[in-house]
Design a protein around this motif. Structure first.
Motif, PDB file in Angstrom:
ATOM      1  N   VAL A  62      36.696  35.803  82.230  1.00  0.00           N
ATOM      2  CA  VAL A  62      35.749  35.210  81.284  1.00  0.00           C
ATOM      3  C   VAL A  62      34.303  35.511  81.678  1.00  0.00           C
ATOM      4  CG1 VAL A  62      34.920  33.037  80.307  1.00  0.00           C
ATOM      5  CG2 VAL A  62      37.369  33.379  80.688  1.00  0.00           C
ATOM      6  N   ASN A  63      33.974  35.311  82.946  1.00  0.00           N
ATOM      7  CA  ASN A  63      32.594  35.518  83.383  1.00  0.00           C
ATOM      8  C   ASN A  63      32.217  37.001  83.398  1.00  0.00           C
ATOM      9  OD1 ASN A  63      32.147  32.709  83.871  1.00  0.00           O
ATOM     10  ND2 ASN A  63      33.365  32.900  85.730  1.00  0.00           N
ATOM     11  N   GLY A  64      33.189  37.851  83.682  1.00  0.00           N
ATOM     12  CA  GLY A  64      32.929  39.277  83.617  1.00  0.00           C
ATOM     13  C   GLY A  64      32.575  39.720  82.209  1.00  0.00           C
ATOM     14  N   LYS A  65      33.247  39.121  81.228  1.00  0.00           N
ATOM     15  CA  LYS A  65      32.958  39.447  79.827  1.00  0.00           C
ATOM     16  C   LYS A  65      31.556  38.991  79.445  1.00  0.00           C
ATOM     17  CE  LYS A  65      34.622  41.254  76.017  1.00  0.00           C
ATOM     18  NZ  LYS A  65      34.985  42.694  75.958  1.00  0.00           N
ATOM     19  N   MET A  66      31.149  37.813  79.940  1.00  0.00           N
ATOM     20  CA  MET A  66      29.780  37.347  79.700  1.00  0.00           C
ATOM     21  C   MET A  66      28.771  38.314  80.326  1.00  0.00           C
ATOM     22  SD  MET A  66      30.053  33.239  80.433  1.00  0.00           S
ATOM     23  CE  MET A  66      28.284  32.987  80.154  1.00  0.00           C
ATOM     24  N   ALA A  67      29.064  38.738  81.552  1.00  0.00           N
ATOM     25  CA  ALA A  67      28.156  39.649  82.254  1.00  0.00           C
ATOM     26  C   ALA A  67      28.028  40.980  81.525  1.00  0.00           C
ATOM     27  CB  ALA A  67      28.641  39.862  83.686  1.00  0.00           C
ATOM     28  N   ASP A  68      29.121  41.419  80.909  1.00  0.00           N
ATOM     29  CA  ASP A  68      29.079  42.663  80.129  1.00  0.00           C
ATOM     30  C   ASP A  68      28.062  42.569  78.999  1.00  0.00           C
ATOM     31  OD1 ASP A  68      31.084  43.720  81.718  1.00  0.00           O
ATOM     32  OD2 ASP A  68      32.689  43.354  80.262  1.00  0.00           O
TER      33      ASP A  68
END
Length: 365
Positions: free
Chosen positions: A109-115
């Motif tokens: 989830v947080n990786g997707k936000m960072a993207d």
């Protein structure tokens, strides 16, 4: 294609053992043995989403939030949870939730936000404890490489950005086979000495069964001597929140404008701006007030999360900007992530994204 195969793939990416103790990730309704007609990915498995799954001929819903958190004492349709469960059971719809375990992996989830913000130099903000173990075993020198290769292939030996990590030291092992044994070397009833390698390797705790299976399958001895111990070390790739950097320095207002655009927001609640450029950004999808101290300790210039209470905004203490973008808004791209993960694995199988907007919070602008 059975539902079990889809679940196995999801759990290889975000093992259930990584979920928080309060969580209820996993198969909530249905049977993993069912043949799957299609998978519908969503943030919330509401009754409306169940009806959408029926209409689109998907008998599996993959949701981020578990529709059932605690025990249900009655199921008579008096609230949205019971209505969704009743609709799913009546129509043979399986609901699978992948929640805090997906929050706790780097590409989750947080990786997707960072993207969405183009963050680089990413790391876990609060690495999770009790997620690493160490295997010790003893192998004849001639077979050491085949055993090492087998446990590496099972997922052992990863430390940060390095893999195939191990340590070995030579020594002498002794054993005496009893009646009915067929030792690899030596004779039953006679003590044998063998030059062996003591092999040590670290592995993620959730891979223990696979690593031990690989060890036993590759090891030449009838009885394999090994020890598995828990480590206090944290896993650098597993835990809550994410810390990253912007490729270039950005003014606070400019970053807030970018967040608003990239997450489709009408409003952002935030602490007073500090009139300084932003480089380090911390973030946590969903309710993330518990990570404010971690973000401060990491030197974050801005922390992006949701569900901050009034008094919790004071915790920024004039040292960073806290931006509350909303729970749904922070996690809204999780359904896209799930679609991508499943489509990359199951290329000829129907994987759909829900068209139902489940956000219960609306804004009057």
């Amino acid at each position: 294609m059975h539902i079990a195969a889809i679940i196995a793939h999801l759990e290889a990416i975000a093992p259930p053992s990584l979920q928080e103790g309060y969580d209820n990730a996993g198969l909530l309704t249905g049977d993993a043995g069912w043949e799957c007609t299609g998978a519908l990915c969503t943030l919330d498995a509401t009754e409306e989403v169940v009806q959408e799954a029926i209409a689109r001929k998907c008998n599996l819903i993959v949701a981020h939030h578990p529709i059932v958190f605690g025990g249900l004492k009655k199921i008579n349709g008096k609230n949205y949870v019971e209505k969704a469960v009743i609709a799913a059971i009546k129509n043979d719809i399986a609901i699978y939730a992948i929640h805090t375990n997906l929050d706790h992996v780097m590409a989750g989830v947080n990786g997707k936000m960072a993207d969405r913000l183009g963050l680089v130099k990413r790391s876990i903000l609060a690495p999770k404890a009790s997620t690493l173990k160490k295997l010790f075993t003893f192998v004849p020198l001639a077979q050491a490489e085949q055993v090492r290769a087998a446990i590496f292939a099972a997922g052992a030996g990863h430390i940060g950005q390095y893999n195939e990590c191990s340590f070995g030291v030579e020594g002498t092992g002794t054993f005496k086979g009893g009646e009915g044994t067929n030792p690899f070397v030596g004779q039953p009833g006679e003590r044998h000495e063998e030059k062996e390698l003591k092999l040590e390797v670290i592995f993620p705790a959730h891979l223990q069964a696979a690593v031990v299976r690989a060890l036993i399958a590759a090891h030449p001895y009838e009885e394999v001597a090994y020890d598995v111990v828990d480590l206090a070390n944290t896993h650098p790739g597993i835990g809550a929140g994410l810390l990253g950097e912007l490729p270039d320095l950005m003014e606070e207002n400019a970053l807030l404008a970018l967040i608003k655009k990239q997450f489709g927001l009408t409003v952002i609640r935030h602490t007073p701006l500090l009139d300084k450029p932003v480089r380090k950004v911390a973030l946590c999808g969903g309710a993330g007030s518990f990570l404010v101290p971690r973000a401060l300790a990491a030197g974050a210039d801005m922390y992006i999360t949701a569900d901050m209470k009034y008094h919790e905004f004071f915790d920024a203490n004039g040292r960073m900007v806290i931006a509350d973008i909303g729970h749904f808004e922070s996690e809204q791209f999780t359904a896209d992530l799930l679609v991508t993960v499943l489509q990359e694995k199951f290329t000829t199988f129907a994987v759909l994204k829900s068209e139902v907007k489940t956000n219960p919070v609306h804004y009057f602008v």
